[in-house]
Design a protein around this motif. Structure first.
Motif, PDB file in Angstrom:
ATOM      1  N   ARG A 587     -14.190  62.439 -37.316  1.00 17.05           N
ATOM      2  CA  ARG A 587     -14.188  62.239 -35.853  1.00 17.05           C
ATOM      3  C   ARG A 587     -14.081  60.765 -35.468  1.00 17.05           C
ATOM      4  NH1 ARG A 587     -17.443  66.560 -36.946  1.00 17.05           N
ATOM      5  NH2 ARG A 587     -16.947  68.500 -35.806  1.00 17.05           N
ATOM      6  N   THR A 591      -9.390  62.587 -32.667  1.00 14.44           N
ATOM      7  CA  THR A 591     -10.099  63.150 -31.524  1.00 14.44           C
ATOM      8  C   THR A 591     -10.182  64.661 -31.690  1.00 14.44           C
ATOM      9  OG1 THR A 591      -9.242  61.404 -30.099  1.00 14.44           O
ATOM     10  CG2 THR A 591     -10.120  63.365 -29.015  1.00 14.44           C
ATOM     11  N   GLU A 592     -11.340  65.199 -31.477  1.00 11.75           N
ATOM     12  CA  GLU A 592     -11.545  66.636 -31.654  1.00 11.75           C
ATOM     13  C   GLU A 592     -11.155  67.379 -30.379  1.00 11.75           C
ATOM     14  OE1 GLU A 592     -14.916  69.748 -33.387  1.00 11.75           O
ATOM     15  OE2 GLU A 592     -15.527  67.742 -32.685  1.00 11.75           O
ATOM     16  N   GLN A 598      -4.775  66.283 -30.556  1.00 11.60           N
ATOM     17  CA  GLN A 598      -6.117  66.372 -31.116  1.00 11.60           C
ATOM     18  C   GLN A 598      -6.132  67.220 -32.384  1.00 11.60           C
ATOM     19  OE1 GLN A 598      -8.036  67.997 -27.610  1.00 11.60           O
ATOM     20  NE2 GLN A 598      -8.518  65.965 -26.791  1.00 11.60           N
TER      21      GLN A 598
END
Length: 613
Positions: A587, A591-592, A598
């Protein structure tokens, strides 16, 4: 009264296009025979909602679409093809393309078009009202079966027979004013055109009876049409098409939703269309992808979802299944709509080079793709022998990998062979390397995948650009290209299409609309898989595009693995287009989330695995 041609003066003389009759429109090149053919097709399909088979020999869908749009609205043909329309004209053009996509106009512009192929398509088109052949070419071209004196004489006889046996009007344009050739081809009704500035003099003759009428028509070439002399600028109102209409290649019965023909190049940012000529659309709302309004295009997706739900009484599972089945034609309709305004007019059906042909029905061609099936074997060995401490692996998944891969350099036209090889960043296509590039980095996947074969290799543009990037990073030698098959390239051919799908997907995710998310997934994945050599998508045949898009997805995953490695993560496994397994705090690198930019975590597992006792 038969089917109208859209030219009242001509209809009065002919009594319309009558079932069972063969109409030959003969004129020197540039004198208007093709424009009569286009007028008859667009009037029957758009105004009368009558199914029309348009057999285009020597013309592309883009040519036909541009002529229909210019004549029907009308807009200036040259500005249309040059992409210099006003905002109002752009909106009107987008609206007409939407209606054209739903009209029962079946265009066949295949290079192998013959009268036998036309005749075979007729029974597959229920309710067919008119066959248009544009055109019979008097000068022989080995690439066009409907060319050459002997061939077009035989073709005229076959088309006259087709009209009689199927009780259909058949209209064919021929590009000659040679009286002897016209006489040989005149098997029923012949319309001979001669042009004098902006006037067209037409003689209507019937076999055995001779000339029946002489007409004067107006050559409104600025709008790619022929009109009645008294009303040269009258324009029809764009009709609301029947809900069951569709547009696709006639090799398939019309069971699928609408597909648009290849669009002419102009640059609209259309809003919800108004189906009349120059009525201005409402101003676009604020926001959208990159601050552009794509609501007209995303509305095509929304309407398809709403209609599926309505047709299946709100049953989400059944509606989703139905949408997935319609994904190919609906996707092509959306793609063609987004191509309105493109700076380039791409080739839809270039000649397929031998190495791009499948060797068997379910086999593959000769192009390598950088398909990943890689495991960090050095790490695995160290874990097994205890020289590396145990690790926790995060199995990450990229989102909509093929959708992101639409941003890639695609060849615009047919691929041209260059025996001298080399790489030109302004071109794209297929490249031959004398041998497989070597890779000496055990902690990163090989950019061209896991295949191990001796001898020359054929790589597509996305893989070559990845290798060049790796060379600039000091990871390998630059690829040695000995031959290439390329065309001028653009990274923007699918860009608006990609943005529309990305925006629609984002909104569906935010609304927790799983049905639309699945539908969009089917759209971009089936677009990729069927634009090559597929029987379920006859609107385009670009196996080079298919390979480049897929390889771009593999390349994008490689870039992510390199990014992970460069930021201190341990790359453990790389699979396919979307699976990246890493050890470490991922992370801090990615970006989650579920958006295309993402990553999301699908699993977490320890290594080495604990053996069962």
């Amino acid at each position: 009264m038969g089917l109208p041609t859209g030219i009242r003066t001509l209809d009065d003389a002919l009594g319309g296009l009558q079932p069972g009759r063969f109409y030959l429109v003969a004129a020197a090149p540039g004198a208007g025979s093709s424009l009569i053919a286009t007028a008859a097709a667009r009037t029957s399909a758009l105004d009368q909602h009558q199914p029309v088979l348009y057999a285009a020999s020597g013309l592309t869908r883009a040519d036909i679409a541009a002529r229909i749009v210019a004549a029907h609205l009308p807009v200036d043909y040259r500005r249309l093809r040059a992409g210099r329309l006003t905002p109002t004209e752009q909106d009107d053009t987008a609206a007409l393309h939407h209606h054209l996509a739903q009209a029962p106009l079946y265009i066949d512009d295949g290079t192998d078009l013959t009268t036998d192929a036309i005749a075979e398509s007729v029974p597959d088109l229920p309710g067919l009202a008119l066959v248009v052949v544009d055109r019979l070419q008097s000068t022989e071209d080995p690439r066009l079966p409907l060319s050459g004196l002997t061939q077009i004489t035989d073709a005229a006889q076959a088309l006259a027979h087709l009209a009689r046996t199927h009780e259909l009007p058949v209209l064919a344009a021929v590009d000659t004013d040679d009286p002897r050739l016209i006489a040989a081809l005149s098997l029923d009704i012949t319309i001979t055109l001669t042009r004098d500035a902006d006037q067209i003099h037409a003689t209507v003759a019937e076999r055995d009876l001779g000339p029946q009428a002489t007409l004067t028509l107006h050559a409104d070439l600025a709008h790619a049409r022929i009109t009645d002399p008294a009303t040269p600028y009258a324009s029809p109102t764009t009709p609301a098409p029947p809900p069951t209409a569709s547009l696709h290649t006639p090799a398939q019965p019309p069971q699928a939703p609408p597909q648009a023909p290849t669009s002419p190049p102009q640059e609209p940012t259309p809003t919800e269309p108004v189906p009349t000529g120059h009525t201005a659309a409402p101003p676009p709302p604020e926001g959208g992808y990159a601050n552009r309004d794509y609501s007209y295009f995303t509305g095509m997706i929304t309407r398809a979802v709403d209609e599926a739900l309505h047709d299946h009484d709100g049953d989400i599972a059944a509606a989703t299944e139905a949408l997935v089945k319609k994904a190919v034609p609906n996707t092509m309709a959306l793609f063609e709509a987004t191509r309105v305004g493109g700076n380039y007019e791409h080739t839809v059906y270039p000649e397929t080079l031998e190495f791009l042909r499948k060797k068997t029905k379910d086999g593959a061609d000769e192009i390598w793709e950088g398909r990943h099936n890689w495991t960090n074997t050095h790490l695995m060995d160290a874990l097994q022998n205890g020289t590396h401490p145990p690790i926790t692996v995060n199995a990450l998944d990229t989102n909509a990998s093929f959708l992101s891969a639409f941003k890639t350099h695609l060849p615009i036209g047919a691929l041209i062979h260059d025996p001298h090889g080399g790489f030109d960043p302004k071109r794209s296509g297929i490249y031959r390397l004398p041998t497989r590039p070597t890779w000496h980095h055990p902690h990163l996947p090989d950019p061209i995948g896991n295949r191990r074969e001796d001898g020359p290799v054929l790589l597509d543009d996305a893989t070559i650009r990845l290798l060049i990037r790796c060379a600039r990073l000091g990871l390998c030698e630059a690829p040695h290209i000995t031959e290439r098959w390329t065309s001028g390239a653009s990274e923007g051919l699918l860009e608006k299409f990609r943005r529309v799908l990305t925006e629609a997907r984002k909104k569906a995710i935010e609304a927790d609309d799983t049905m639309t998310v699945e539908y969009i997934k089917a759209m971009y994945s089936k677009f990729t898989s069927t634009i090559g050599e597929s029987s379920v998508n006859r609107d385009i045949r670009r196996p080079d595009w298919m390979h480049i898009i897929r390889s771009q997805a593999f390349a994008n995953l490689w870039y992510k693995s390199h990014r992970a490695h460069s930021n201190g993560l341990t790359v453990v496994r790389v699979r396919g287009t979307d699976e990246l397994h890493v050890a470490g705090d991922w992370r801090t690198v990615f970006t989650e989330g579920r958006l295309t930019t993402q990553m999301k975590q699908k699993d977490q597992y320890p290594l080495p695995r604990k053996s069962a006792r």
